[in-house]
Design a protein around this motif. Sequence first.
Motif, short mmCIF file in Angstrom:
data_model
loop_
_atom_site.label_atom_id
_atom_site.label_comp_id
_atom_site.label_asym_id
_atom_site.label_seq_id
_atom_site.Cartn_x
_atom_site.Cartn_y
_atom_site.Cartn_z
N ASP A 176 0.82 -1.22 0.00
CA ASP A 176 0.00 0.00 0.00
C ASP A 176 0.85 1.27 0.00
O ASP A 176 0.35 2.36 0.27
N GLY A 177 2.15 1.13 -0.26
CA GLY A 177 3.04 2.29 -0.29
C GLY A 177 3.52 2.73 1.07
O GLY A 177 4.16 3.78 1.19
N ALA A 178 3.25 1.95 2.12
CA ALA A 178 3.64 2.32 3.48
C ALA A 178 5.00 1.71 3.83
O ALA A 178 5.36 0.62 3.39
N LEU A 179 5.75 2.41 4.63
CA LEU A 179 7.05 1.95 5.11
C LEU A 179 7.27 2.53 6.50
O LEU A 179 7.11 3.74 6.70
N ILE A 180 7.61 1.69 7.46
CA ILE A 180 7.91 2.15 8.82
C ILE A 180 9.41 2.08 9.01
O ILE A 180 10.03 1.02 8.86
N LEU A 181 10.02 3.21 9.35
CA LEU A 181 11.45 3.29 9.62
C LEU A 181 11.64 3.47 11.13
O LEU A 181 11.05 4.37 11.74
N GLU A 182 12.47 2.60 11.72
CA GLU A 182 12.64 2.57 13.17
C GLU A 182 14.06 3.00 13.54
O GLU A 182 14.94 3.12 12.70
N GLY A 183 14.24 3.21 14.84
CA GLY A 183 15.56 3.51 15.37
C GLY A 183 16.13 4.84 14.95
O GLY A 183 17.34 4.98 14.74
N LEU A 184 15.29 5.85 14.82
CA LEU A 184 15.73 7.16 14.35
C LEU A 184 16.17 8.02 15.53
O LEU A 184 15.37 8.33 16.42
N PRO A 185 17.43 8.45 15.57
CA PRO A 185 17.86 9.38 16.62
C PRO A 185 17.34 10.78 16.35
O PRO A 185 16.84 11.08 15.25
N ALA A 186 17.46 11.63 17.35
CA ALA A 186 16.96 13.00 17.21
C ALA A 186 17.69 13.72 16.09
O ALA A 186 18.90 13.56 15.89
N GLY A 187 16.95 14.51 15.31
CA GLY A 187 17.54 15.27 14.21
C GLY A 187 16.53 15.53 13.12
O GLY A 187 15.37 15.10 13.19
N ALA A 188 16.96 16.25 12.09
CA ALA A 188 16.12 16.55 10.93
C ALA A 188 16.65 15.75 9.73
O ALA A 188 17.86 15.77 9.45
N TYR A 189 15.75 15.08 9.02
CA TYR A 189 16.14 14.21 7.93
C TYR A 189 15.28 14.47 6.70
O TYR A 189 14.08 14.79 6.82
#
Length: 904
Positions: free
Chosen positions: A850-863
């Motif tokens: 369905d075009g969805a993707l979950i990205l985990e383990g992201l530290p604080a910041g702007a991406y």
Amino acid sequence: MIGGPRLAALALAAACAATPLHAEPVAALDAAGASAPSAPFTAEDLVLLEVHAGDYILTDALDGYAARSGVFVPLGQLSRLLDLAIVVSPPDRRAEGWALSPDKRVLLDLAAETASAGGDTFRVDAVQATMFGDEIYVRTDLLERLLPLKAKADIPSLSLTLIPLAPLPFQERLARESKRKGLGGSRGVEDVLDIETPYELFTPPSADLNLNVEMAGNAPDPTTQYQLRLAGDLFYAGAQLYAGSDGRGELSDVRIVLERKDPEGDIGPLNFTRAGVGDVFTPALAIGARGAGGRGVYMTSEPLEQPSVLGRIDVRGELELGWDVELYLNELLQGSQATPVGGRYEFPEVPLSYGLNTLRLVFYGPRGERREEVRRLNFGGGLLPKGRGVFRFGAVEEGVNLIEVGHGPAVEGVVSTQGQWRVLAGFDYGLTTNLSLSTGYARYTPAPDDTRQLVTAGVRTSLAGVALIGDAAVDGQGGSALALTGLGRARGVSYSLRHAEYAGGFVDETQSRGSDVSRPLARSSELRLDGQARLPLLNRDAPASISLRRDQLSSGDTFLQAAARASTTVDGFVVATNLAYTRDDQAAIGASDRLTGGMDASGVVADVWRVRVGVDANLAPEFQARTAVLTLDREFGVNRSLRLGLSHAFGDDPSTGFQAAATWRLSMADVTVGGGYDTGTDEWRIGFQLSTGLLFDPLRRRYRSARPGAAAGGNIALLAYVDDNGDGVAQPGERRMPGLKVSGGYREEEADALGRLVIAALGDGAYVRLRVDPESVDDAFMSLPPTTIQFTPRPGRVAVIEYGMRTTSEVELRMLLRDAAGGTRGLSALGVQLVDAQGRVVAEGRTEYDGALILEGLPAGAYQVRLDPQQSARLRMSLEEPVTVQVGAGGGFLGTVRAYIKIN
């Protein structure tokens, strides 16, 4: 395979997602607005397929349709999964691109009802391919004509198996990712946190104290014996002190050593891996002189975990009072030692098999303790890499300690040569990739008033997969020796064949019968086979070893020895068996034959009793049982244990021994009270033993009690905390993490309320690995460093590990493509990345159906959200506008971020 509840949920989600995105299948329009043929399936035919290709699962939710006319799969989605440059254009009802290379064009034109692939053009009808929503679905037989693969759909198992007929881009991508993961590990594919512990001018020493007092019914005075060990860093080296008493409690042995150890070989200009001064051991030569202990100096550049030059090693270490140790090589019991000699255990001249050897030391304590040290040693037949040199040197005053106390020799077995200087040096060099040369020198005294000097020369090479070793030696008294060895591996069996010829009374201490000056060897032959043997009764393979040896003395006397060992597991018990045959043929007394055998087993009964049993016997020429031993250990919680023992000696003077001991593990020491009775001597004994360890805890900045063995091996102090600023250093205001569990020592340890834990007595090997239990961190948004921790232990030294975790977040991305009617649909199998301000990829993945993707383990910041550069270039896709994901310091789920795709 997808389970029933998950399948139902996915099917429902796909159906709901498809509702606003998919056109009705009965009135599709072509690009000119004309009515297109009806699809050969309906929305009710939806199935979610798990796609397999070789050893890979590409997705577990490919939305296909199973109808009477066949199984239909989405061409665009599948092309993205396979990293193919094929793009579906919904307005044109057309798919176009290439597979494998740009000259291999692929075209599917539903309006023209034609297709082309591999240079062939053919007609396509609506039963083979159709436009459904914004995707072109093709039947699996048409998919095989368009792409270089075979496709097999299995609807009962909800799977689609793809068999590539040529290497596809996705296989190359996954292979590259696998290589990157392999290169990222410290020593293999496993992600390892390496801890460096540099030597310091001084560290507070760790201490071990063992005190044993025993009274016997027939002895007028009690027996008192103690051992004291101190170890730590001093003058940028590891310092060790040992002091031990005799049975009268009088100081009889003192050892001091300053030693440096570095598995990477960064000691001095010659890149030594180990060097020491004080009470040390010399190395051995390949032929002639053995290693020996005394006061002196030694150094070596031989890899600690790869003794590739000599095919045997001396295994030594510290052994506490009351402990015994067993040596296993490739899971076969090689020997055991029940009583420390000078506070040490020693297994000299342990032969290695060709290839990788697993050496396991199992220690059994008097209070039911059991711990293991595992070393992996690779013996490659003595070949060194081209241009690589290995140097070994040692010089000691044999059998004499740096500080002489007590009475008698300091080292057992060297009365005749005590006080003589033994000097050994060896050098090996890789001349080419297939040829190494070696040379050596020794000054040694094999017998009183018989000091000799010898030189050796050797060559190592290989031929047709067989390692060949040749060694020659001459001494100053006219003796000479020549030894040839062949090693290899065939049909899963490692083999070693050695033959040596001696002349002129040459003394070869490296051989069991070669040390007697009065009866020198004339020749010696040995064959060893190591591998797996089939056990018919158990219907399994088990590690096994067979050795055959024949020695002939210059007098003509011959000695034949044959031995067989095997080890296996039976109902949870580790069982080791051995047979040994000897034949002595001496001119003075004639020939004699003897066959002996034994068995040892250990395991756990009723989940509480640890059982060890051993028996041995003379089997021929007459059967005679010799000894039988049974030991039972049980833990009562973590602070109490009980040991029961029963032994029996057979023969002309049989006797039975009974033993019992109880142990209390107090906060400052382990205390054991025990007793025994022997029927043969009608003697009873009662004893008291106290064992304690002490180490300086750098986290608490004070001494604390520890398990015995803190001075004999390495220790760690770990601080678990949340690394808010990401600098890798624990700051005063950063939160500590209690409850973290780490295993690798005697038992699993858990961090206290301030995130601190200590593990003591980790041995003195080249490396030790500890395992962090990620399940002990009860926070789904906490990111851990590598859960395998590796460091080089040093006796008495406490390595500090600051284990900093990061609070992370996760975000759901939805990658959407606008259609001509103004709606949107999700794009599956699309590679998406999050990159930081420096362009580094911090997270990536591929979208689901369905075009969805979950990205985990992201530290604080702007991406920034970015499409996979290679895939987007092939598919001519880009983002409509930049998309930023802002991750705060608090962690948690950030919600859904939508990004819109355009086809250029």
